[in-house]
Scaffold this motif. Structure first.
Motif, mmCIF file in Angstrom:
data_model
loop_
_atom_site.group_PDB
_atom_site.id
_atom_site.type_symbol
_atom_site.label_atom_id
_atom_site.label_comp_id
_atom_site.label_asym_id
_atom_site.label_seq_id
_atom_site.Cartn_x
_atom_site.Cartn_y
_atom_site.Cartn_z
ATOM 1 N N LEU A 44 35.704 26.914 42.746
ATOM 2 C CA LEU A 44 36.107 27.419 41.361
ATOM 3 C C LEU A 44 35.991 28.807 41.269
ATOM 4 N N GLU A 45 36.861 29.316 40.401
ATOM 5 C CA GLU A 45 36.968 30.841 40.125
ATOM 6 C C GLU A 45 36.198 30.879 38.530
ATOM 7 N N VAL A 46 35.212 31.811 38.912
ATOM 8 C CA VAL A 46 34.320 32.393 37.617
ATOM 9 C C VAL A 46 35.142 32.725 36.387
ATOM 10 N N PRO A 47 35.264 32.195 35.325
ATOM 11 C CA PRO A 47 35.996 32.774 34.293
ATOM 12 C C PRO A 47 35.299 34.032 33.740
ATOM 13 N N ASP A 48 36.082 34.877 32.918
ATOM 14 C CA ASP A 48 35.715 35.987 32.432
ATOM 15 C C ASP A 48 35.097 35.483 30.724
ATOM 16 N N LEU A 49 33.921 35.693 30.602
ATOM 17 C CA LEU A 49 33.455 35.300 29.343
ATOM 18 C C LEU A 49 33.106 36.347 28.381
ATOM 19 N N VAL A 84 28.391 37.280 24.478
ATOM 20 C CA VAL A 84 28.181 37.562 26.262
ATOM 21 C C VAL A 84 28.516 38.910 26.414
ATOM 22 N N LEU A 85 27.674 39.597 26.774
ATOM 23 C CA LEU A 85 27.868 41.046 27.389
ATOM 24 C C LEU A 85 27.860 41.386 28.823
ATOM 25 N N ASP A 86 27.467 40.414 29.441
ATOM 26 C CA ASP A 86 27.347 40.507 30.902
ATOM 27 C C ASP A 86 27.121 38.807 31.637
ATOM 28 N N GLN A 87 27.579 38.799 32.776
ATOM 29 C CA GLN A 87 27.505 37.549 33.470
ATOM 30 C C GLN A 87 27.478 37.808 34.888
ATOM 31 N N ARG A 88 26.593 36.830 35.668
ATOM 32 C CA ARG A 88 26.474 36.706 36.949
ATOM 33 C C ARG A 88 26.429 35.467 37.541
ATOM 34 N N PRO A 89 27.162 35.037 38.503
ATOM 35 C CA PRO A 89 28.202 36.174 39.202
ATOM 36 C C PRO A 89 29.290 36.436 38.132
ATOM 37 N N LEU A 90 29.990 37.552 38.801
ATOM 38 C CA LEU A 90 30.909 38.264 37.834
ATOM 39 C C LEU A 90 32.253 37.346 37.809
ATOM 40 N N ALA A 91 33.005 37.596 36.779
ATOM 41 C CA ALA A 91 34.308 37.192 36.727
ATOM 42 C C ALA A 91 35.090 37.190 37.777
ATOM 43 N N GLY A 92 35.671 36.020 38.333
ATOM 44 C CA GLY A 92 36.595 36.155 39.607
ATOM 45 C C GLY A 92 35.932 35.713 40.822
ATOM 46 N N ALA A 93 34.559 35.655 40.747
ATOM 47 C CA ALA A 93 33.864 35.224 42.115
ATOM 48 C C ALA A 93 34.199 33.487 42.258
ATOM 49 N N ASP A 215 44.713 52.892 35.206
ATOM 50 C CA ASP A 215 45.964 53.079 35.325
ATOM 51 C C ASP A 215 46.748 51.575 34.841
ATOM 52 N N GLN A 216 47.619 51.529 34.828
ATOM 53 C CA GLN A 216 48.572 50.296 34.190
ATOM 54 C C GLN A 216 48.345 49.131 34.999
ATOM 55 N N SER A 217 47.294 49.026 36.096
ATOM 56 C CA SER A 217 46.927 47.676 36.555
ATOM 57 C C SER A 217 45.596 47.155 35.919
ATOM 58 N N ILE A 218 45.518 47.899 35.239
ATOM 59 C CA ILE A 218 43.795 47.210 34.232
ATOM 60 C C ILE A 218 44.522 47.054 33.052
ATOM 61 N N THR A 219 44.350 45.536 32.752
ATOM 62 C CA THR A 219 45.146 45.029 31.457
ATOM 63 C C THR A 219 43.777 44.308 30.613
ATOM 64 N N SER A 220 42.686 44.132 31.297
ATOM 65 C CA SER A 220 41.604 43.358 30.696
ATOM 66 C C SER A 220 40.195 43.750 31.071
ATOM 67 N N HIS A 221 39.136 43.345 30.405
ATOM 68 C CA HIS A 221 37.873 43.703 30.901
ATOM 69 C C HIS A 221 37.538 43.454 32.342
ATOM 70 N N PHE A 222 38.025 42.013 32.560
ATOM 71 C CA PHE A 222 37.981 41.623 34.006
ATOM 72 C C PHE A 222 38.513 42.693 35.006
ATOM 73 N N ASP A 223 39.627 43.178 34.593
ATOM 74 C CA ASP A 223 40.325 44.209 35.584
ATOM 75 C C ASP A 223 39.560 45.355 35.642
ATOM 76 N N SER A 224 38.888 46.061 34.478
ATOM 77 C CA SER A 224 37.987 47.076 34.513
ATOM 78 C C SER A 224 36.959 46.863 35.525
ATOM 79 N N ILE A 225 36.091 45.787 35.505
ATOM 80 C CA ILE A 225 34.978 45.545 36.040
ATOM 81 C C ILE A 225 35.511 45.501 37.769
#
Length: 275
Positions: A44-49, A84-93, A215-225
């Motif tokens: 499963l892919e970890v969601p961004d919380l 929620v301010l942080d999570q481990r594993p990170l979103a997308g793992a 840049d324009q490829s960053i559209t969410s908090h998950f992207d920024s991480i």
């Protein structure tokens, strides 16, 4: 003689066959059980919380067949308590079903900790003390002193702070350091680093993080991480020295082509310097 006849008898061979069959069946059951217990092949892919309330995060994880535990709490006045301010594993793992996530949530009020003594320590010692006690490193300033990187005094919210003071955990602490006779240092190579990795490397190189641009490829908090540095200024250059405390601006992207091109240019630059 009788024992020899027994080992060659039909009854003995049947018993050996039954024993082998039982062994094979037991091994098969064990392997099947292990696959079930470890959820082999179930990914499963970890969601961004980030930014969710603990209730929303719990419901989201339940639908994803994941579980969570609260690992830590910090205080950020920009968010509601329990966010929620942080999570481990990170979103997308990618993890297996029933994996436990460790969440850091926003506290109801800031936890206060006793401030350590940093004066007359080296910058490295002060850095470790601050991180260990749950503080963040703010701005590095340099003042006239014969010893380079000696901590002259720390500052919190612009004012000098003394050892033993009660300070909010997670607070950003500025350090005023000795300038010594340092004639400048080389900007670190940040290409391919995440924002947090780049910030740490900049600070440990006795400089400050300047502007951060996505840049324009960053559209969410998950992207920024997940984004990485593809450009920096000043750039890494063995022939260029800049003063300690200077700012380094970084540009981040998730564009793999842009990152590969930046890395290639960096490697080419390094090759030219070596040869």
């Amino acid at each position: 003689m009788k024992s020899v006849n027994f080992f060659t008898s039909k009854l003995f061979l049947i018993q050996i066959g039954i024993a082998l069959l039982i062994t094979i069946v037991l091994i098969w059951i064990t392997l099947i059980s292990l696959r079930w217990y470890t959820h082999h092949g179930e990914e499963l892919e970890v969601p961004d919380l980030y930014g969710m309330s603990i209730e929303e995060a719990g419901n989201k994880l339940e639908t994803e067949q994941l579980v969570f535990s609260i690992y830590d709490s910090i205080y950020n006045p920009k968010f509601a308590p329990g966010t929620v301010l942080d999570q481990r594993p990170l979103a997308g793992a990618v993890v297996k079903r029933k994996r436990s996530l460790f969440l850091t949530i926003n506290a109801n009020k800031p936890e206060q900790v006793r401030f350590p003594n940093l004066v007359d320590n080296s910058f490295r010692q002060a850095y470790e003390l601050l991180i260990t006690n749950g503080f963040q490193i703010g701005k590095l300033e340099y003042a006239e002193n014969q010893f380079f990187n000696l901590v002259l005094f720390p500052k919190y919210n612009g004012d000098t702070i003394f050892a033993g003071s009660m300070v909010d955990k997670g607070a950003s602490i500025d350090l005023v350091l000795g300038k010594g006779d340092n004639n400048g240092t080389i900007a670190p190579n940040l290409i391919g680093k995440t924002k947090s990795q780049a910030k740490e490397k900049i600070i440990l190189s006795n400089m400050n993080l300047g502007k951060i641009q996505f840049d324009q490829s960053i559209t969410s908090h998950f992207d920024s991480i997940q984004s990485k540095v593809w450009k920096q200024y000043p750039s890494f250059d063995n022939d260029q020295r800049i003063q300690p405390g200077s700012k380094i601006d970084i540009w981040l992207t998730r564009d793999s082509v842009k990152l590969q091109r930046a890395d290639s240019l960096q490697q080419l630059s390094l090759s030219n310097l070596l040869y």
